[in-house]
Motif scaffolding. Structure first.
Motif, PDB file in Angstrom:
ATOM      1  N   LEU A 219       0.834  -1.212   0.000  1.00 28.55           N
ATOM      2  CA  LEU A 219       0.000   0.000   0.000  1.00 28.55           C
ATOM      3  C   LEU A 219       0.866   1.258   0.000  1.00 28.55           C
ATOM      4  O   LEU A 219       0.613   2.203  -0.757  1.00 28.55           O
ATOM      5  CB  LEU A 219      -0.934   0.011   1.215  1.00 28.55           C
ATOM      6  CG  LEU A 219      -2.055  -1.022   1.201  1.00 28.55           C
ATOM      7  CD1 LEU A 219      -2.728  -1.077   2.567  1.00 28.55           C
ATOM      8  CD2 LEU A 219      -3.065  -0.720   0.112  1.00 28.55           C
ATOM      9  N   ARG A 220       1.888   1.268   0.821  1.00 30.65           N
ATOM     10  CA  ARG A 220       2.761   2.448   0.909  1.00 30.65           C
ATOM     11  C   ARG A 220       3.489   2.685  -0.409  1.00 30.65           C
ATOM     12  O   ARG A 220       3.562   3.822  -0.888  1.00 30.65           O
ATOM     13  CB  ARG A 220       3.769   2.275   2.034  1.00 30.65           C
ATOM     14  CG  ARG A 220       4.691   3.469   2.190  1.00 30.65           C
ATOM     15  CD  ARG A 220       5.588   3.292   3.423  1.00 30.65           C
ATOM     16  NE  ARG A 220       6.351   4.488   3.666  1.00 30.65           N
ATOM     17  CZ  ARG A 220       7.559   4.722   3.142  1.00 30.65           C
ATOM     18  NH1 ARG A 220       8.126   3.823   2.356  1.00 30.65           N
ATOM     19  NH2 ARG A 220       8.198   5.836   3.400  1.00 30.65           N
ATOM     20  N   LYS A 221       4.025   1.633  -0.991  1.00 35.14           N
ATOM     21  CA  LYS A 221       4.748   1.781  -2.259  1.00 35.14           C
ATOM     22  C   LYS A 221       3.823   2.328  -3.333  1.00 35.14           C
ATOM     23  O   LYS A 221       4.209   3.218  -4.099  1.00 35.14           O
ATOM     24  CB  LYS A 221       5.356   0.455  -2.686  1.00 35.14           C
ATOM     25  CG  LYS A 221       6.138   0.589  -3.976  1.00 35.14           C
ATOM     26  CD  LYS A 221       7.010  -0.599  -4.220  1.00 35.14           C
ATOM     27  CE  LYS A 221       7.712  -0.465  -5.544  1.00 35.14           C
ATOM     28  NZ  LYS A 221       9.016   0.147  -5.429  1.00 35.14           N
ATOM     29  N   ARG A 222       2.609   1.826  -3.388  1.00 39.07           N
ATOM     30  CA  ARG A 222       1.650   2.314  -4.392  1.00 39.07           C
ATOM     31  C   ARG A 222       1.310   3.788  -4.140  1.00 39.07           C
ATOM     32  O   ARG A 222       1.252   4.590  -5.078  1.00 39.07           O
ATOM     33  CB  ARG A 222       0.386   1.449  -4.361  1.00 39.07           C
ATOM     34  CG  ARG A 222      -0.695   1.882  -5.301  1.00 39.07           C
ATOM     35  CD  ARG A 222      -0.283   1.722  -6.745  1.00 39.07           C
ATOM     36  NE  ARG A 222      -1.402   2.099  -7.602  1.00 39.07           N
ATOM     37  CZ  ARG A 222      -1.355   2.137  -8.901  1.00 39.07           C
ATOM     38  NH1 ARG A 222      -0.254   1.773  -9.527  1.00 39.07           N
ATOM     39  NH2 ARG A 222      -2.400   2.490  -9.589  1.00 39.07           N
TER      40      ARG A 222
ATOM     41  N   LEU B 292       1.022  10.487  -3.620  1.00 42.17           N
ATOM     42  CA  LEU B 292      -0.053  10.846  -2.694  1.00 42.17           C
ATOM     43  C   LEU B 292       0.494  10.882  -1.276  1.00 42.17           C
ATOM     44  O   LEU B 292       1.342  10.067  -0.907  1.00 42.17           O
ATOM     45  CB  LEU B 292      -1.197   9.837  -2.768  1.00 42.17           C
ATOM     46  CG  LEU B 292      -1.963   9.751  -4.084  1.00 42.17           C
ATOM     47  CD1 LEU B 292      -2.941   8.590  -4.049  1.00 42.17           C
ATOM     48  CD2 LEU B 292      -2.689  11.057  -4.360  1.00 42.17           C
ATOM     49  N   THR B 293       0.007  11.800  -0.497  1.00 39.77           N
ATOM     50  CA  THR B 293       0.360  11.856   0.916  1.00 39.77           C
ATOM     51  C   THR B 293      -0.643  11.018   1.710  1.00 39.77           C
ATOM     52  O   THR B 293      -1.712  10.663   1.199  1.00 39.77           O
ATOM     53  CB  THR B 293       0.321  13.303   1.440  1.00 39.77           C
ATOM     54  OG1 THR B 293      -1.032  13.769   1.374  1.00 39.77           O
ATOM     55  CG2 THR B 293       1.251  14.211   0.643  1.00 39.77           C
TER      56      THR B 293
ATOM     57  N   ILE C  93      -4.306   4.916   8.696  1.00 41.22           N
ATOM     58  CA  ILE C  93      -3.663   4.498   7.439  1.00 41.22           C
ATOM     59  C   ILE C  93      -2.171   4.294   7.667  1.00 41.22           C
ATOM     60  O   ILE C  93      -1.585   3.315   7.191  1.00 41.22           O
ATOM     61  CB  ILE C  93      -3.920   5.528   6.325  1.00 41.22           C
ATOM     62  CG1 ILE C  93      -5.411   5.613   6.012  1.00 41.22           C
ATOM     63  CG2 ILE C  93      -3.130   5.166   5.059  1.00 41.22           C
ATOM     64  CD1 ILE C  93      -5.801   6.797   5.156  1.00 41.22           C
ATOM     65  N   SER C  94      -1.555   5.196   8.423  1.00 44.08           N
ATOM     66  CA  SER C  94      -0.133   5.061   8.736  1.00 44.08           C
ATOM     67  C   SER C  94       0.141   3.756   9.472  1.00 44.08           C
ATOM     68  O   SER C  94       1.100   3.039   9.151  1.00 44.08           O
ATOM     69  CB  SER C  94       0.322   6.250   9.583  1.00 44.08           C
ATOM     70  OG  SER C  94       1.660   6.085   9.979  1.00 44.08           O
ATOM     71  N   GLN C  95      -0.696   3.433  10.442  1.00 48.84           N
ATOM     72  CA  GLN C  95      -0.530   2.194  11.204  1.00 48.84           C
ATOM     73  C   GLN C  95      -0.681   0.963  10.309  1.00 48.84           C
ATOM     74  O   GLN C  95       0.048  -0.014  10.468  1.00 48.84           O
ATOM     75  CB  GLN C  95      -1.535   2.139  12.356  1.00 48.84           C
ATOM     76  CG  GLN C  95      -1.311   3.188  13.425  1.00 48.84           C
ATOM     77  CD  GLN C  95      -0.025   2.946  14.189  1.00 48.84           C
ATOM     78  OE1 GLN C  95       0.185   1.872  14.736  1.00 48.84           O
ATOM     79  NE2 GLN C  95       0.838   3.938  14.210  1.00 48.84           N
ATOM     80  N   VAL C  96      -1.617   1.012   9.366  1.00 48.30           N
ATOM     81  CA  VAL C  96      -1.800  -0.103   8.427  1.00 48.30           C
ATOM     82  C   VAL C  96      -0.556  -0.238   7.550  1.00 48.30           C
ATOM     83  O   VAL C  96      -0.033  -1.338   7.348  1.00 48.30           O
ATOM     84  CB  VAL C  96      -3.075   0.089   7.567  1.00 48.30           C
ATOM     85  CG1 VAL C  96      -3.132  -0.929   6.430  1.00 48.30           C
ATOM     86  CG2 VAL C  96      -4.320  -0.018   8.437  1.00 48.30           C
TER      87      VAL C  96
ATOM     88  N   ALA D 195      11.590  -1.050   0.698  1.00 49.12           N
ATOM     89  CA  ALA D 195      10.943  -1.131  -0.606  1.00 49.12           C
ATOM     90  C   ALA D 195      10.317  -2.506  -0.799  1.00 49.12           C
ATOM     91  O   ALA D 195      10.753  -3.491  -0.237  1.00 49.12           O
ATOM     92  CB  ALA D 195      11.953  -0.882  -1.706  1.00 49.12           C
ATOM     93  N   VAL D 196       9.293  -2.534  -1.610  1.00 48.92           N
ATOM     94  CA  VAL D 196       8.619  -3.768  -1.994  1.00 48.92           C
ATOM     95  C   VAL D 196       9.011  -4.024  -3.445  1.00 48.92           C
ATOM     96  O   VAL D 196       9.090  -3.086  -4.241  1.00 48.92           O
ATOM     97  CB  VAL D 196       7.085  -3.605  -1.880  1.00 48.92           C
ATOM     98  CG1 VAL D 196       6.368  -4.831  -2.402  1.00 48.92           C
ATOM     99  CG2 VAL D 196       6.704  -3.347  -0.441  1.00 48.92           C
TER     100      VAL D 196
END
Length: 90
Positions: A11-14, A20-21, A36-39, A83-84
């Motif tokens: 999710l973060r990489k996308r 997007l912030t 969202i940050s925790q996820v 990174a993913v």
């Protein structure tokens, strides 16, 4: 790496790929920035409904989110990578 962390990394990489912030995603998903940050950090589990909302904002399907994530990804001992692999996020 456990499944929560792996999903969060995808999710973060996308999100970053789309420039997007967390605030942008929060505003468009109706979820809190902190949640969202925790996820993304793998510190909080997200319901299927929440993951669907995040995927919609990020323009991806649940199938793409879970691609490459399987039973081998259950160890809590590994650190979260920066990174993913690119193949995980299309």
């Amino acid at each position: 790496m456990n499944i929560k962390r792996r999903v969060g990394c995808v999710l973060r990489k996308r999100r970053l790929k789309l420039d997007l912030t967390l605030q942008n995603v929060a505003e468009h998903s109706g979820l809190s920035l902190g949640y969202i940050s925790q996820v993304e950090l793998g510190k909080n589990s997200a319901s299927l409904y929440t993951l669907l909302k995040l995927c919609e904002v990020l323009g991806m399907t649940l199938a793409k989110l879970f691609r490459g994530i399987g039973p081998k990804d259950v160890s809590d001992d590994e650190p979260v990578p920066d990174a993913v692999p690119e193949a995980a996020v299309l």
